[in-house]
Scaffold this motif. Structure first.
Motif, PDB file in Angstrom:
ATOM      1  N   THR A 130       0.797  -1.125   0.092  1.00  0.00           N
ATOM      2  CA  THR A 130       0.187  -0.114  -0.136  1.00  0.00           C
ATOM      3  C   THR A 130       0.831   1.407   0.146  1.00  0.00           C
ATOM      4  OG1 THR A 130      -1.694  -1.183   1.354  1.00  0.00           O
ATOM      5  CG2 THR A 130      -1.822   1.249   0.991  1.00  0.00           C
ATOM      6  N   ASP A 131       0.414   2.381  -0.863  1.00  0.00           N
ATOM      7  CA  ASP A 131       1.306   3.389  -1.010  1.00  0.00           C
ATOM      8  C   ASP A 131       0.550   4.624  -0.357  1.00  0.00           C
ATOM      9  OD1 ASP A 131       3.570   4.938  -1.624  1.00  0.00           O
ATOM     10  OD2 ASP A 131       2.774   5.378  -3.430  1.00  0.00           O
ATOM     11  N   PHE A 132       1.196   5.382   0.230  1.00  0.00           N
ATOM     12  CA  PHE A 132       0.239   6.290   1.143  1.00  0.00           C
ATOM     13  C   PHE A 132       0.736   7.808   0.411  1.00  0.00           C
ATOM     14  CE2 PHE A 132      -0.648   3.085   4.234  1.00  0.00           C
ATOM     15  CZ  PHE A 132      -1.870   3.589   4.534  1.00  0.00           C
ATOM     16  N   TYR A 133       0.149   8.917   0.728  1.00  0.00           N
ATOM     17  CA  TYR A 133       0.233  10.142   0.427  1.00  0.00           C
ATOM     18  C   TYR A 133       0.537  11.412   1.453  1.00  0.00           C
ATOM     19  CZ  TYR A 133      -0.785  14.078  -3.370  1.00  0.00           C
ATOM     20  OH  TYR A 133      -0.621  15.183  -4.187  1.00  0.00           O
ATOM     21  N   SER A 134       1.339  11.091   2.151  1.00  0.00           N
ATOM     22  CA  SER A 134       1.309  11.694   3.528  1.00  0.00           C
ATOM     23  C   SER A 134       2.149  12.777   4.051  1.00  0.00           C
ATOM     24  CB  SER A 134       1.581  10.577   4.624  1.00  0.00           C
ATOM     25  OG  SER A 134       0.520   9.595   4.590  1.00  0.00           O
ATOM     26  N   SER A 135       3.079  13.431   2.898  1.00  0.00           N
ATOM     27  CA  SER A 135       3.458  14.419   3.240  1.00  0.00           C
ATOM     28  C   SER A 135       2.883  15.733   2.623  1.00  0.00           C
ATOM     29  CB  SER A 135       4.885  14.533   2.279  1.00  0.00           C
ATOM     30  OG  SER A 135       5.563  15.791   2.040  1.00  0.00           O
ATOM     31  N   LYS A 136       2.786  16.632   3.649  1.00  0.00           N
ATOM     32  CA  LYS A 136       1.912  17.752   3.576  1.00  0.00           C
ATOM     33  C   LYS A 136       2.397  18.716   2.242  1.00  0.00           C
ATOM     34  CE  LYS A 136      -0.843  21.702   5.551  1.00  0.00           C
ATOM     35  NZ  LYS A 136      -1.054  22.304   7.093  1.00  0.00           N
ATOM     36  N   GLU A 137       3.791  18.799   2.445  1.00  0.00           N
ATOM     37  CA  GLU A 137       4.741  19.737   1.640  1.00  0.00           C
ATOM     38  C   GLU A 137       4.528  19.180   0.166  1.00  0.00           C
ATOM     39  OE1 GLU A 137       6.031  20.369   5.614  1.00  0.00           O
ATOM     40  OE2 GLU A 137       5.902  18.574   4.474  1.00  0.00           O
ATOM     41  N   HIS A 138       4.644  17.774   0.000  1.00  0.00           N
ATOM     42  CA  HIS A 138       4.444  17.125  -1.330  1.00  0.00           C
ATOM     43  C   HIS A 138       3.284  17.333  -1.861  1.00  0.00           C
ATOM     44  CE1 HIS A 138       5.041  14.205  -4.588  1.00  0.00           C
ATOM     45  NE2 HIS A 138       4.134  13.707  -4.031  1.00  0.00           N
ATOM     46  N   ALA A 139       2.194  16.981  -1.093  1.00  0.00           N
ATOM     47  CA  ALA A 139       0.977  17.163  -1.511  1.00  0.00           C
ATOM     48  C   ALA A 139       0.327  18.556  -2.064  1.00  0.00           C
ATOM     49  CB  ALA A 139      -0.279  16.458  -0.538  1.00  0.00           C
ATOM     50  N   THR A 140       0.788  19.548  -1.193  1.00  0.00           N
ATOM     51  CA  THR A 140       0.650  20.956  -1.636  1.00  0.00           C
ATOM     52  C   THR A 140       1.370  21.313  -2.644  1.00  0.00           C
ATOM     53  OG1 THR A 140       0.481  21.593   0.685  1.00  0.00           O
ATOM     54  CG2 THR A 140       0.987  23.297  -0.769  1.00  0.00           C
ATOM     55  N   ASN A 141       2.892  20.936  -2.970  1.00  0.00           N
ATOM     56  CA  ASN A 141       3.505  21.048  -4.168  1.00  0.00           C
ATOM     57  C   ASN A 141       2.623  20.598  -5.546  1.00  0.00           C
ATOM     58  OD1 ASN A 141       5.577  22.522  -2.854  1.00  0.00           O
ATOM     59  ND2 ASN A 141       6.894  20.804  -2.606  1.00  0.00           N
ATOM     60  N   VAL A 142       2.348  19.432  -5.505  1.00  0.00           N
ATOM     61  CA  VAL A 142       1.538  18.880  -6.469  1.00  0.00           C
ATOM     62  C   VAL A 142       0.360  19.479  -6.878  1.00  0.00           C
ATOM     63  CG1 VAL A 142       0.657  16.584  -7.323  1.00  0.00           C
ATOM     64  CG2 VAL A 142       2.962  16.685  -6.228  1.00  0.00           C
ATOM     65  N   GLY A 143      -0.523  19.805  -5.735  1.00  0.00           N
ATOM     66  CA  GLY A 143      -1.865  20.568  -5.721  1.00  0.00           C
ATOM     67  C   GLY A 143      -1.729  21.549  -6.494  1.00  0.00           C
ATOM     68  N   VAL A 144      -0.529  22.560  -6.010  1.00  0.00           N
ATOM     69  CA  VAL A 144      -0.348  23.995  -6.526  1.00  0.00           C
ATOM     70  C   VAL A 144      -0.074  23.684  -8.267  1.00  0.00           C
ATOM     71  CG1 VAL A 144       1.141  25.927  -6.756  1.00  0.00           C
ATOM     72  CG2 VAL A 144       0.296  24.988  -4.728  1.00  0.00           C
ATOM     73  N   MET A 145       0.795  22.695  -8.504  1.00  0.00           N
ATOM     74  CA  MET A 145       0.984  22.513 -10.106  1.00  0.00           C
ATOM     75  C   MET A 145      -0.235  22.404 -10.753  1.00  0.00           C
ATOM     76  SD  MET A 145       4.331  20.207 -10.043  1.00  0.00           S
ATOM     77  CE  MET A 145       5.424  20.093  -8.549  1.00  0.00           C
ATOM     78  N   PHE A 146      -1.034  21.367 -10.516  1.00  0.00           N
ATOM     79  CA  PHE A 146      -2.203  20.955 -11.283  1.00  0.00           C
ATOM     80  C   PHE A 146      -3.552  21.731 -10.809  1.00  0.00           C
ATOM     81  CE2 PHE A 146       0.880  17.471 -11.141  1.00  0.00           C
ATOM     82  CZ  PHE A 146       1.226  17.453 -12.498  1.00  0.00           C
ATOM     83  N   ARG A 147      -3.804  22.121  -9.579  1.00  0.00           N
ATOM     84  CA  ARG A 147      -5.015  22.812  -9.212  1.00  0.00           C
ATOM     85  C   ARG A 147      -5.032  24.338  -8.936  1.00  0.00           C
ATOM     86  NH1 ARG A 147      -5.197  17.938  -7.076  1.00  0.00           N
ATOM     87  NH2 ARG A 147      -4.586  18.637  -5.134  1.00  0.00           N
ATOM     88  N   GLY A 148      -3.974  24.950  -8.523  1.00  0.00           N
ATOM     89  CA  GLY A 148      -3.566  26.088  -8.209  1.00  0.00           C
ATOM     90  C   GLY A 148      -3.517  26.178  -6.827  1.00  0.00           C
ATOM     91  N   LYS A 149      -3.013  27.328  -6.395  1.00  0.00           N
ATOM     92  CA  LYS A 149      -2.756  27.405  -4.918  1.00  0.00           C
ATOM     93  C   LYS A 149      -3.900  27.453  -3.852  1.00  0.00           C
ATOM     94  CE  LYS A 149       0.016  30.625  -1.781  1.00  0.00           C
ATOM     95  NZ  LYS A 149       0.625  31.829  -1.635  1.00  0.00           N
ATOM     96  N   ASP A 150      -5.051  27.875  -4.436  1.00  0.00           N
ATOM     97  CA  ASP A 150      -6.411  27.860  -3.623  1.00  0.00           C
ATOM     98  C   ASP A 150      -6.828  26.374  -3.323  1.00  0.00           C
ATOM     99  OD1 ASP A 150      -6.060  30.657  -3.156  1.00  0.00           O
ATOM    100  OD2 ASP A 150      -7.301  31.053  -4.753  1.00  0.00           O
ATOM    101  N   ASN A 151      -6.428  25.697  -4.100  1.00  0.00           N
ATOM    102  CA  ASN A 151      -7.254  24.079  -4.312  1.00  0.00           C
ATOM    103  C   ASN A 151      -6.095  23.193  -4.137  1.00  0.00           C
ATOM    104  OD1 ASN A 151     -10.039  25.009  -4.496  1.00  0.00           O
ATOM    105  ND2 ASN A 151      -9.180  25.706  -6.477  1.00  0.00           N
ATOM    106  N   ALA A 152      -4.911  23.421  -3.699  1.00  0.00           N
ATOM    107  CA  ALA A 152      -3.744  22.378  -3.512  1.00  0.00           C
ATOM    108  C   ALA A 152      -4.148  21.191  -2.615  1.00  0.00           C
ATOM    109  CB  ALA A 152      -2.606  23.326  -2.824  1.00  0.00           C
ATOM    110  N   LEU A 153      -4.720  21.214  -1.539  1.00  0.00           N
ATOM    111  CA  LEU A 153      -5.130  19.990  -0.927  1.00  0.00           C
ATOM    112  C   LEU A 153      -6.537  19.701  -1.008  1.00  0.00           C
ATOM    113  CD1 LEU A 153      -2.984  20.571   2.412  1.00  0.00           C
ATOM    114  CD2 LEU A 153      -2.493  19.130   0.828  1.00  0.00           C
ATOM    115  N   GLN A 154      -6.860  18.418  -1.245  1.00  0.00           N
ATOM    116  CA  GLN A 154      -8.200  18.025  -1.566  1.00  0.00           C
ATOM    117  C   GLN A 154      -8.891  18.268  -0.222  1.00  0.00           C
ATOM    118  OE1 GLN A 154      -9.556  17.720  -4.230  1.00  0.00           O
ATOM    119  NE2 GLN A 154      -8.403  16.732  -5.852  1.00  0.00           N
TER     120      GLN A 154
END
Length: 421
Positions: A130-154
């Protein structure tokens, strides 16, 4: 009996202060040498201690044949009390002031082998991955790239460890070459997908928690139960085909973009050896639901770095240095959440932490972040430039916990990219 984590302990086996494998570590692995079948050993300095040889000689009290196995699973099944007793006994045998092994030349020749002369194998039979997605910094960076700063974290990200079930069948040991994957690709400027080789191949810097005890289907886990079930940790590289993943992941998440290879280090560093390096993770706001709350410090102050060497380069260039302590969701929380639905956990299950990134740009744990989705090329030595991995590139990860006078390390997990067929 002396605490195996005592910083004052010294082995009769010479150990360099910079070694990953001092007396205070004693990580488990599976090795073969001298034309014999794979068996279990521990690392000490530049040597491997053959536990099957010691078991045959009556020095280790375990179920018969435990250390003759080609994986750690049977040993892990025997439980935390056996783990603690055997680790303490191995430490006792290696002490500089204990003559039991130190002065037994015949037993040393049988059981103590130079690491350079052995082959290391996959240390566990992986039951599930099982692979998790548990670094806030990583999830935020990826979210900013693909959804923009205002919607970075789901919306769900701050409430539970997000994960997906990966492929146990393609978990491989360090040194295994990785063939560039193939799959469906659909660049933004095309109307229809095509099938071909990945053009945006990436790594993900992770740690893997090795589950050493079962939990029954239908039952939840407490924090204490989850802690006790984690036998130890490995370095983990969850190779990622970003372009395949980008087209396939809606609506169910990663599939073929992650299924082709996951590399782990050959040495499993036990939770017991990491105990002195426990620390609290980031503050969790909002407070998690009751079943995910932690009373204990379940993160680790564990330094991590990544080196990349292109085929034309004479040596590796460091492209990332970060720390496991930054993880928002701990491995214990990941395990508690995994079992919370009633999912049964098995001996040999492997939980990937998710990409480990820190707050600084130099601490980003994937090329997706380091090159900011290919818009900021990485300058390496000798004029080499990378946005994603190319054929012939070698990627190596290292990790260690540093104490005064010694370090508890993992060795490395390395993989080299081969062309697609």
């Amino acid at each position: 009996m002396t605490d195996p984590n005592d910083p004052a302990l010294r082995s009769f086996v010479p150990v360099d202060p910079a070694s990953d494998f001092p007396m205070q570590n004693l990580p488990y692995g599976v090795f073969s040498a001298r034309g014999l079948a794979p068996r279990i050993g521990v690392a000490i300095g530049d040597y491997v201690l053959d536990l099957w040889g010691l078991e045959q000689d009556g020095r280790l009290d375990v179920e018969p044949g435990t250390f003759a196995a080609s994986s750690l699973n049977a040993f892990m099944t025997q439980g935390p009390k056996v783990w603690a007793r055997i680790r303490a006994r191995i430490s006792e045998l290696l002490r500089h002031d204990n003559d039991e092994l130190r002065d037994n030349d015949e037993l040393q020749k049988l059981a103590l082998l130079p690491m350079a002369q052995v082959e290391l194998h996959l240390p566990i039979a992986v039951a599930g991955y099982t692979d998790f997605y548990s670094s806030k910094e990583h999830a935020t960076n990826v979210g900013v790239m693909f959804r923009g700063k205002d919607n970075a974290l789901q919306p769900n990200w701050l409430h539970m460890p997000i994960g997906y079930n990966g492929r146990a069948s393609t978990v491989v040991v360090s040194g295994t070459k990785v063939r560039r994957p193939r799959g469906q690709l659909k660049p933004a400027n095309t109307e229809h997908p095509s099938f071909g080789s990945c053009q945006r191949l990436d790594f993900e810097l992770e740690m893997g928690a090795v589950i050493g005890q079962t939990s029954p289907m239908g039952e939840m886990l407490s924090e204490a139960q989850a802690q006790e079930m984690i036998f130890g940790f490995v370095l983990l590289n969850d190779w990622s085909a970003r372009d395949i993943q980008q087209w396939e992941y809606v609506p169910l998440g990663p599939f073929q973009g992650k299924a082709f290879a996951t590399s782990i280090s050959p040495w499993v560093v036990t939770s017991a050896a990491l105990e002195p390096f426990r620390c609290r993770g980031p503050e969790q706001v909002p407070q998690p639901l009751a079943y995910l709350r932690q009373a204990q410090a379940n993160n680790y102050d564990l330094e991590l770095e990544v080196g990349l060497r292109a085929g034309s380069m004479s040596k590796s260039a460091r492209i990332c240095r970060t720390n496991f302590k930054y993880m928002y969701w701990s491995s214990v929380q990941q395990l508690m959440h995994h079992a919370s639905s009633g999912c049964a956990m098995n001996v040999g299950d492997l939980l990937g932490s998710g990409t480990i990134s820190g707050p600084e740009k130099s601490q980003r744990g994937s090329l997706l972040e380091i090159s900011w989705n290919g818009t900021e090329p990485v300058q390496l030595a000798d004029g080499v430039v990378r946005t994603f991995l190319e054929d012939g590139d070698s990627l190596a990860m290292r990790g260690w916990c540093q104490s005064e006078g010694y370090r508890v390390g993992f060795g490395e997990v390395e993989g080299t990219i081969l062309p697609a067929d």
